[in-house]
Design a protein around this motif. Structure first.
Motif, short mmCIF file in Angstrom:
data_model
loop_
_atom_site.label_atom_id
_atom_site.label_comp_id
_atom_site.label_asym_id
_atom_site.label_seq_id
_atom_site.Cartn_x
_atom_site.Cartn_y
_atom_site.Cartn_z
N ALA A 89 102.46 99.70 62.45
CA ALA A 89 103.34 100.15 63.53
C ALA A 89 103.21 101.63 63.86
CB ALA A 89 104.79 99.84 63.17
N LEU A 90 102.45 102.38 63.09
CA LEU A 90 102.40 103.83 63.28
C LEU A 90 102.02 104.26 64.69
CD1 LEU A 90 100.97 105.17 59.88
CD2 LEU A 90 103.32 105.29 60.75
N PRO A 91 101.11 103.58 65.38
CA PRO A 91 100.81 104.01 66.75
C PRO A 91 102.03 103.99 67.68
CG PRO A 91 99.08 102.55 65.95
CD PRO A 91 100.18 102.51 64.93
N LEU A 92 103.01 103.16 67.37
CA LEU A 92 104.23 103.10 68.17
C LEU A 92 105.28 104.11 67.72
CD1 LEU A 92 104.61 99.20 68.29
CD2 LEU A 92 103.77 100.67 70.13
N LEU A 93 105.16 104.57 66.48
CA LEU A 93 106.17 105.44 65.89
C LEU A 93 105.86 106.92 66.08
CD1 LEU A 93 106.66 103.39 62.62
CD2 LEU A 93 108.45 103.82 64.30
N GLY A 94 104.60 107.27 66.20
CA GLY A 94 104.23 108.66 66.33
C GLY A 94 104.05 109.33 64.99
N ALA A 95 103.79 110.63 65.03
CA ALA A 95 103.49 111.40 63.82
C ALA A 95 104.77 111.89 63.16
CB ALA A 95 102.59 112.57 64.17
N GLY A 96 104.63 112.25 61.87
CA GLY A 96 105.74 112.85 61.15
C GLY A 96 106.57 111.85 60.37
N PRO A 97 107.59 112.33 59.67
CA PRO A 97 108.43 111.45 58.86
C PRO A 97 109.11 110.37 59.71
CG PRO A 97 108.81 113.75 58.30
CD PRO A 97 107.97 113.74 59.53
N VAL A 98 109.26 109.20 59.10
CA VAL A 98 109.80 108.03 59.79
C VAL A 98 111.00 107.51 59.01
CG1 VAL A 98 109.29 105.64 60.45
CG2 VAL A 98 107.53 107.39 60.69
N MET A 99 112.05 107.11 59.72
CA MET A 99 113.14 106.39 59.07
C MET A 99 112.78 104.90 59.06
SD MET A 99 116.67 108.17 60.41
CE MET A 99 116.47 107.85 62.15
N ALA A 114 122.04 108.65 59.38
CA ALA A 114 122.49 110.01 59.68
C ALA A 114 122.60 110.85 58.41
CB ALA A 114 123.84 109.96 60.40
N ALA A 115 123.07 110.23 57.32
CA ALA A 115 123.18 110.96 56.05
C ALA A 115 121.81 111.36 55.52
CB ALA A 115 123.92 110.10 55.03
N LEU A 116 120.84 110.45 55.63
CA LEU A 116 119.48 110.78 55.21
C LEU A 116 118.91 111.93 56.04
CD1 LEU A 116 118.12 107.14 54.78
CD2 LEU A 116 118.25 108.84 52.93
N ASP A 117 119.11 111.86 57.34
CA ASP A 117 118.58 112.90 58.22
C ASP A 117 119.17 114.26 57.89
OD1 ASP A 117 116.84 113.48 60.45
OD2 ASP A 117 118.62 113.79 61.67
N ALA A 118 120.47 114.28 57.56
CA ALA A 118 121.13 115.55 57.23
C ALA A 118 120.64 116.12 55.91
CB ALA A 118 122.64 115.33 57.19
N ALA A 119 120.21 115.24 54.99
CA ALA A 119 119.80 115.68 53.66
C ALA A 119 118.30 115.95 53.54
CB ALA A 119 120.20 114.63 52.62
N TRP A 120 117.52 115.61 54.56
CA TRP A 120 116.07 115.73 54.50
C TRP A 120 115.64 117.20 54.42
CZ3 TRP A 120 111.98 112.75 53.66
CH2 TRP A 120 110.71 113.20 54.05
N ALA A 164 117.35 101.82 53.22
CA ALA A 164 117.22 102.86 54.24
C ALA A 164 116.54 104.06 53.61
CB ALA A 164 118.59 103.24 54.80
N GLN A 165 115.66 104.68 54.37
CA GLN A 165 114.93 105.84 53.83
C GLN A 165 114.34 106.66 54.98
OE1 GLN A 165 111.12 105.09 51.89
NE2 GLN A 165 110.75 103.30 53.19
N ILE A 166 113.89 107.87 54.61
CA ILE A 166 112.96 108.65 55.44
C ILE A 166 111.72 108.84 54.59
CG2 ILE A 166 112.51 110.82 56.63
CD1 ILE A 166 115.49 111.15 57.04
N ILE A 167 110.55 108.63 55.19
CA ILE A 167 109.31 108.71 54.42
C ILE A 167 108.19 109.27 55.29
CG2 ILE A 167 108.55 106.34 54.95
CD1 ILE A 167 107.71 106.24 51.89
N ARG A 168 107.35 110.10 54.68
CA ARG A 168 106.14 110.55 55.37
C ARG A 168 105.08 109.47 55.20
NH1 ARG A 168 106.77 116.08 56.42
NH2 ARG A 168 108.21 117.14 54.97
N PRO A 169 104.52 108.96 56.29
CA PRO A 169 103.57 107.84 56.19
C PRO A 169 102.12 108.25 56.03
CG PRO A 169 104.11 108.21 58.48
CD PRO A 169 104.90 109.22 57.69
N ASP A 170 101.85 109.56 55.94
CA ASP A 170 100.46 110.03 55.95
C ASP A 170 99.59 109.35 54.90
OD1 ASP A 170 102.63 111.97 56.50
OD2 ASP A 170 101.03 113.25 57.26
N ARG A 171 100.14 109.18 53.69
CA ARG A 171 99.31 108.71 52.59
C ARG A 171 99.14 107.19 52.56
NH1 ARG A 171 100.49 111.86 47.17
NH2 ARG A 171 98.51 110.84 46.70
N LEU A 172 99.71 106.52 53.53
CA LEU A 172 99.42 105.09 53.65
C LEU A 172 97.93 104.86 53.85
CD1 LEU A 172 102.34 104.01 56.01
CD2 LEU A 172 102.04 103.32 53.62
N ALA A 173 97.25 105.85 54.41
CA ALA A 173 95.81 105.72 54.65
C ALA A 173 95.01 105.64 53.35
CB ALA A 173 95.32 106.90 55.49
#
Length: 222
Positions: A89-99, A114-120, A164-173
């Motif tokens: 799904a990354l082409p639809l989500l764009g770059a950077g951290p994803v919830m 919202a709590a995750l975003d505030a704590a990131w 629920a999470q926020i994660i950087r998807p870069d290393r999926l590659a």
């Protein structure tokens, strides 16, 4: 705004017979589908773009979402699991951290996204929303993680991953498999001390099997 991936492709085998003809995300709880409840959380947290992946009975989910500002990441043929599904799904989500959000959970209290975003923070590669095992309604099994004084997580402990999470998807590659769980990515990040967790302050119920639905409805009704 931060992009949001909602995982809606699963087979829902624990929810049978309800899922024999209905995808689990479209099961109603207290008059509103699990998927709509997940979308409510995302919209209230200002998420965008929003992507929902589909596989099992995916046409029903696509029809349900028709006319809404939600992109569909269909997984025809083989279901890709959470890691493969997110990468697809990354082409639809764009770059950077994803919830990311699992829709088969009901929350009360603060909006977990919202709590995750505030704590990131920039030194994080993953930030998971955790629930103490003794407050994890309808949870089957043991805990998933422990958490140190700085919030870094490790495997095994008295906290449940809340979905629920926020994660950087870069290393999926770096993961060669096409079908794989996000556990593979978490293990990489835990080993480097870059996976963290915060604790949800409200109620939480795992709506993974039919008997959990009335438990979730009682929680929602206070």
């Amino acid at each position: 705004m931060r992009p949001l991936m909602i995982f809606a492709a699963g087979l829902g085998t624990r929810m049978r017979p309800l899922t024999d003809s209905l995808p689990k995300p479209l099961i109603p709880v207290a008059g509103r589908t699990l998927l709509d409840r997940a979308l409510d959380l995302g919209r209230a947290a200002g998420a965008g773009p929003v992507v929902v992946n589909t596989h099992y009975l995916g046409t029903q989910i696509a029809d349900h979402l028709a006319g809404q500002d939600v992109a569909i990441s269909d997984e025809p043929g083989t279901i890709l699991d959470t890691g493969g599904g997110l990468r697809h799904a990354l082409p639809l989500l764009g770059a950077g951290p994803v919830m990311t959000l699992n829709p088969d959970v009901v929350w009360t209290g603060p909006n977990p996204l919202a709590a995750l975003d505030a704590a990131w923070r920039d030194d994080m590669d993953a930030l998971l929303m955790l629930v103490p095992l003794d407050r994890a309604a309808a949870r089957q099994g043991t805990g998933d993680f422990s958490r140190d004084a700085e919030g870094r997580i490790a495997r095994r402990g008295d906290y449940v991953y809340g979905g629920a999470q926020i994660i950087r998807p870069d290393r999926l590659a770096e993961i060669p498999d096409r079908v794989f769980s996000l556990n593979r990515l978490w293990d990489l990040l835990i080993a480097e001390g870059r996976a963290f967790g915060i604790v949800h302050a409200g109620g939480w119920c795992d709506v993974g099997y039919p008997e959990a639905i009335p438990l979730a409805e009682r929680m929602l009704h206070g």
